[in-house]
Structure formats: C-alpha cells, structure tokens
Scaffold this active site. Structure first.
Site, PDB file in Angstrom:
ATOM      1  N   VAL A   1       1.586   7.826 -19.117  1.00  0.00           N
ATOM      2  CA  VAL A   1       2.649   6.836 -19.332  1.00  0.00           C
ATOM      3  C   VAL A   1       2.188   5.716 -20.265  1.00  0.00           C
ATOM      4  O   VAL A   1       3.006   4.994 -20.811  1.00  0.00           O
ATOM      5  CB  VAL A   1       3.158   6.222 -18.002  1.00  0.00           C
TER       6      VAL A   1
ATOM      7  N   SER B   1       3.884  -2.692  -4.598  1.00  0.00           N
ATOM      8  CA  SER B   1       2.939  -2.561  -3.486  1.00  0.00           C
ATOM      9  C   SER B   1       2.894  -3.866  -2.699  1.00  0.00           C
ATOM     10  O   SER B   1       3.186  -4.937  -3.253  1.00  0.00           O
ATOM     11  CB  SER B   1       1.550  -2.280  -4.074  1.00  0.00           C
TER      12      SER B   1
ATOM     13  N   ILE C   1       0.254   4.259   2.424  1.00  0.00           N
ATOM     14  CA  ILE C   1       0.826   5.615   2.433  1.00  0.00           C
ATOM     15  C   ILE C   1      -0.334   6.585   2.214  1.00  0.00           C
ATOM     16  O   ILE C   1      -1.156   6.380   1.315  1.00  0.00           O
ATOM     17  CB  ILE C   1       1.875   5.778   1.297  1.00  0.00           C
TER      18      ILE C   1
ATOM     19  N   TYR D   1      -4.487  -5.014 -10.223  1.00  0.00           N
ATOM     20  CA  TYR D   1      -3.399  -4.201  -9.654  1.00  0.00           C
ATOM     21  C   TYR D   1      -2.316  -5.096  -9.042  1.00  0.00           C
ATOM     22  O   TYR D   1      -1.118  -4.903  -9.272  1.00  0.00           O
ATOM     23  CB  TYR D   1      -4.014  -3.285  -8.589  1.00  0.00           C
ATOM     24  N   ALA D   2      -2.743  -6.100  -8.258  1.00  0.00           N
ATOM     25  CA  ALA D   2      -1.779  -6.986  -7.588  1.00  0.00           C
ATOM     26  C   ALA D   2      -0.951  -7.749  -8.617  1.00  0.00           C
ATOM     27  O   ALA D   2       0.261  -7.923  -8.440  1.00  0.00           O
ATOM     28  CB  ALA D   2      -2.510  -7.956  -6.667  1.00  0.00           C
TER      29      ALA D   2
ATOM     30  N   ALA E   1      -0.258  -6.804 -11.724  1.00  0.00           N
ATOM     31  CA  ALA E   1       0.666  -5.852 -12.357  1.00  0.00           C
ATOM     32  C   ALA E   1       1.829  -5.529 -11.423  1.00  0.00           C
ATOM     33  O   ALA E   1       2.996  -5.505 -11.831  1.00  0.00           O
ATOM     34  CB  ALA E   1      -0.079  -4.574 -12.746  1.00  0.00           C
ATOM     35  N   LYS E   2       1.505  -5.311 -10.150  1.00  0.00           N
ATOM     36  CA  LYS E   2       2.562  -4.948  -9.190  1.00  0.00           C
ATOM     37  C   LYS E   2       3.481  -6.141  -8.898  1.00  0.00           C
ATOM     38  O   LYS E   2       4.658  -5.948  -8.577  1.00  0.00           O
ATOM     39  CB  LYS E   2       1.949  -4.408  -7.895  1.00  0.00           C
TER      40      LYS E   2
HETATM   41  N1  LIG Z   1      -0.605   5.278  -1.498  1.00  0.00           N
HETATM   42  C1  LIG Z   1      -0.415   4.006  -1.191  1.00  0.00           C
HETATM   43  O1  LIG Z   1      -0.832   3.528  -0.125  1.00  0.00           O
HETATM   44  C2  LIG Z   1       0.351   3.111  -2.132  1.00  0.00           C
HETATM   45  C3  LIG Z   1       0.610   1.805  -1.694  1.00  0.00           C
HETATM   46  C4  LIG Z   1       1.320   0.952  -2.530  1.00  0.00           C
HETATM   47  C5  LIG Z   1       1.763   1.392  -3.761  1.00  0.00           C
HETATM   48  N2  LIG Z   1       1.466   2.660  -4.175  1.00  0.00           N
HETATM   49  C6  LIG Z   1       1.937   3.062  -5.493  1.00  0.00           C
HETATM   50  O2  LIG Z   1       2.636   4.267  -5.410  1.00  0.00           O
HETATM   51  C7  LIG Z   1       2.514   4.968  -6.652  1.00  0.00           C
HETATM   52  C8  LIG Z   1       2.073   6.404  -6.386  1.00  0.00           C
HETATM   53  O3  LIG Z   1       0.783   6.378  -5.793  1.00  0.00           O
HETATM   54  P1  LIG Z   1       0.226   7.563  -4.870  1.00  0.00           P
HETATM   55  O4  LIG Z   1      -0.341   6.933  -3.672  1.00  0.00           O
HETATM   56  O5  LIG Z   1       1.234   8.631  -4.745  1.00  0.00           O
HETATM   57  O6  LIG Z   1      -0.995   8.041  -5.773  1.00  0.00           O
HETATM   58  P2  LIG Z   1      -1.541   9.532  -6.117  1.00  0.00           P
HETATM   59  O7  LIG Z   1      -2.885   9.308  -6.718  1.00  0.00           O
HETATM   60  O8  LIG Z   1      -1.427  10.419  -4.933  1.00  0.00           O
HETATM   61  O9  LIG Z   1      -0.512  10.047  -7.208  1.00  0.00           O
HETATM   62  C9  LIG Z   1      -0.322   9.332  -8.399  1.00  0.00           C
HETATM   63  C10 LIG Z   1      -0.021  10.297  -9.514  1.00  0.00           C
HETATM   64  O10 LIG Z   1       0.170   9.503 -10.706  1.00  0.00           O
HETATM   65  C11 LIG Z   1      -0.492  10.157 -11.768  1.00  0.00           C
HETATM   66  N3  LIG Z   1      -0.875   9.174 -12.784  1.00  0.00           N
HETATM   67  C12 LIG Z   1      -1.807   8.201 -12.691  1.00  0.00           C
HETATM   68  N4  LIG Z   1      -1.882   7.541 -13.841  1.00  0.00           N
HETATM   69  C13 LIG Z   1      -0.975   8.102 -14.685  1.00  0.00           C
HETATM   70  C14 LIG Z   1      -0.598   7.871 -16.015  1.00  0.00           C
HETATM   71  N5  LIG Z   1      -1.202   6.932 -16.730  1.00  0.00           N
HETATM   72  N6  LIG Z   1       0.371   8.637 -16.558  1.00  0.00           N
HETATM   73  C15 LIG Z   1       0.987   9.618 -15.845  1.00  0.00           C
HETATM   74  N7  LIG Z   1       0.645   9.901 -14.573  1.00  0.00           N
HETATM   75  C16 LIG Z   1      -0.328   9.146 -14.006  1.00  0.00           C
HETATM   76  C17 LIG Z   1      -1.706  10.813 -11.143  1.00  0.00           C
HETATM   77  O11 LIG Z   1      -2.183  11.893 -11.962  1.00  0.00           O
HETATM   78  C18 LIG Z   1      -1.148  11.269  -9.801  1.00  0.00           C
HETATM   79  O12 LIG Z   1      -0.667  12.591  -9.848  1.00  0.00           O
HETATM   80  C19 LIG Z   1       1.551   4.164  -7.505  1.00  0.00           C
HETATM   81  O13 LIG Z   1       2.273   3.332  -8.388  1.00  0.00           O
HETATM   82  C20 LIG Z   1       0.816   3.319  -6.484  1.00  0.00           C
HETATM   83  O14 LIG Z   1       0.308   2.136  -7.036  1.00  0.00           O
HETATM   84  C21 LIG Z   1       0.780   3.527  -3.380  1.00  0.00           C
END
Ligand SMILES: NC(=O)c1ccc[n+]([C@@H]2O[C@H](COP(=O)([O-])OP(=O)(O)OC[C@H]3O[C@@H](n4cnc5c(N)ncnc54)[C@H](O)[C@@H]3O)[C@@H](O)[C@H]2O)c1
Length: 275
Positions: free
Chosen positions: A65, A153, A199, A166-167, A169-170
């Site tokens: 992205v 987040s 999660i 990260y914080a 950006a979010k």
């Molecule tokens: N898991 C948590 O506890 C949690 C909590 C708060 C927010 N989030 C947010 O949820 C979203 C999804 O996270 P997740 O936990 O499913 O993570 P994950 O690592 O399981 O999946 C994230 C996916 O995004 C892809 N990705 C990463 N950078 C990328 C890029 N530059 N271009 C295209 N694809 C890219 C990765 O290859 C991966 O498949 C994220 O934005 C994360 O910050 C997650």
C-alpha cells in the site's frame, strides 16, 4: 451465503491473513465482489481461493500500500474488474515498536507511511471514481450509499508505551475519518473507523515473539505469552478477540443498516475503554 452486499464492490488492503482476510471472507459471504490486496502474493491468492471455493467472487491485487502508484492501481483493478467501488477498508498494517529515544526515522516513517499516508492516497485516488459514479446515480434519481472503513487501534485512541510511531499514525486515522465524513457526505459516503483492542492474529500471536519479513525488513511480531495473559486479564470480556469477531465490527459499517452513521469510531476491544 446471505445477500446484504450483493452487487457491491469491496476493496480491502492487507487481506492475506488476520483481520483483513476475515473481513474479505465476511463481505464476500454477503455477496460483495472483493478486491483482495496484500503484500504477500501467496496469501492474497489464498484468500481469493477461499472466497471462490465458497461461491464468492474475488480478485487479488498484490503490492504494498506504500508503493508509488499503488493507490491508483488498486482503484483501477476494482473499476476494470467489477465496474465500481462501493466499500473500501483501509486495513493493511503492522507494528514496529521502540521507545522514542531508540526509534529511528525509518521506523517512524514506516508506520506513518503504511497506516496513514497509504489510506490517504487510496482515498484520494478513489475520489474521482466515486464522484463520477455518484454524478451518474444522481442524474438517474438514485441514492447509492458507499462505505469507507478505516482501521485504527486502542493505541491510537489512548496511546501505548513503545508505539509512538504506530499510535500517532493510528490517531491520525481518526482525523482522516472525521474529515472525509464531512467532505464526502454529499457524495453519500459513510466514512467510519474501527479501533481494535487485542485481536489474536500474527501481530499478537500467542506463540510468542518471532520475526516476519515485511517489505524487506525483519519485524518483530507476537507478544510474550506472560504479557499476553496479563493483557487479557485487563479486558472486561477476559480474552482477546478472534479475527472473525473483528471482521464483524467492520461489517457493521458496511451494511445498509448503518447508512446514517458517519464520522464515527467504534471500539472493538472486548469492553476495554482505555489502556
Ligand atoms: N491484531 C490486533 O490486536 C490489532 C489491534 C489493533 C489494530 N490492529 C490493526 O488491524 C490491522 C490488521 O492487523 P492484523 O492483526 O490482522 O495483522 P496481520 O499481520 O495478521 O495481517 C496484516 C496483513 O497486512 C499485510 N500488510 C502489511 N503491510 C502491508 C503493506 N504495506 N501493503 C499491503 N499489505 C500489507 C500483511 O502482509 C498481512 O497479511 C492493522 O492495521 C493493525 O494495525 C490490529
């Protein structure tokens, strides 16, 4: 399969695994045609295969992205393949933690680029496409609601030690959401945000700390199991959420029942309201 989203075209970033994949499967199960983005070609293809195996419709769009021209390409895949753009989920992301005095510029900009600049560029690229579709719909006397869901987040809402990049950006994702809800209301677009708590995905895996190669960098993923157990005890529901539960929260903003909800941030955190 039910049919709440039949005829809709949904674009999801980072949908090769975790929350993004679950959102893709959920939207496809409701009839949406899905453009599945991920950095990892194998994972994007696997999500597309899963959707097709259950009778859904999807196409992969591999790439980062943060890549130059990615936003325009992503939007173009949706319009070329499916002739529209109805739902857009800005989900792709990862964490790259350090306390501020140990954080490099590279670490700072990696998070700002992925979590904030990329959604901005994708939305900017989507605007002329949506505007043209809306013009046609209005001329035909139709009102078609479109849905943007930006993923944030609890770190972005409340801050989290070790995650200033990260914080920040979010937190910016909230400003992006609220501003576009105002800019795009007249185009009948609902722009909302889901802020996740804990999660269980690769990012937070119970398997402990490991490394993942993300855009050529070895990034630490996972949480120390003891710390994870402590964290889970602070959650009112007593546990982290599943990717399917996380997808459910994003889904709420994609269905017609939320057509008059815009500019909102929904906490999907098992009841946690601060950290
Ligand atoms: N898991 C948590 O506890 C949690 C909590 C708060 C927010 N989030 C947010 O949820 C979203 C999804 O996270 P997740 O936990 O499913 O993570 P994950 O690592 O399981 O999946 C994230 C996916 O995004 C892809 N990705 C990463 N950078 C990328 C890029 N530059 N271009 C295209 N694809 C890219 C990765 O290859 C991966 O498949 C994220 O934005 C994360 O910050 C997650």
């Amino acid at each position: 399969m039910t049919s709440k989203l039949v005829g809709k075209v949904a674009l999801i970033t980072g949908a090769g695994q975790g929350i993004g994949r679950s959102i893709a499967l959920k939207l496809a199960s409701e009839g949406a045609r899905v453009v599945v983005n991920d950095l990892d070609a194998g994972m994007a293809d696997a999500t597309v295969d899963l959707i097709r195996k259950t009778g859904g419709i999807a196409v992969p769009c591999v790439g980062s992205v943060t890549g130059i021209g990615f936003a325009e390409h992503f939007v173009n895949v949706a319009t070329t393949e499916y002739g529209g753009l109805d739902i857009l989920i800005n989900n792709a992301g990862y964490t790259w933690d350090a306390v501020i005095h140990k954080m490099s510029d590279e670490q700072w900009y990696a998070m700002i680029d992925c979590h904030l600049t990329a959604p901005f560029r994708i939305l900017r690229a989507a605007q002329p496409v949506i505007r043209a579709l809306v013009k046609r719909e209005m001329e035909a006397g139709q009102r078609v609601m479109r849905k943007i869901v930006n993923i944030s987040s609890i770190s972005g809402l409340f801050g989290n030690a070790g995650q200033v990049n990260y914080a920040t950006a979010k937190a910016g994702v909230l400003g992006l959401t609220q501003t576009l809800a105002k800019e795009w209301g007249r185009m009948n677009v609902n722009v909302n945000c889901v802020a996740f708590g804990l999660i269980h995905t690769r990012l937070t895996t119970r398997a402990g700390i490991s490394h993942a190669n993300i855009e050529g960098r070895e990034i630490k993923v996972g949480i120390d199991p003891e710390l994870l157990a402590t964290l889970e005890r602070t959650i009112p529901l007593g546990r982290g959420g599943t990717p399917e539960e996380a997808a459910g929260a994003a889904y709420l903003f994609c269905i017609p029942e939320s057509d008059y909800v815009s500019g909102q941030t929904l906490l999907c955190s098992g009841g946690l309201t601060g950290i």
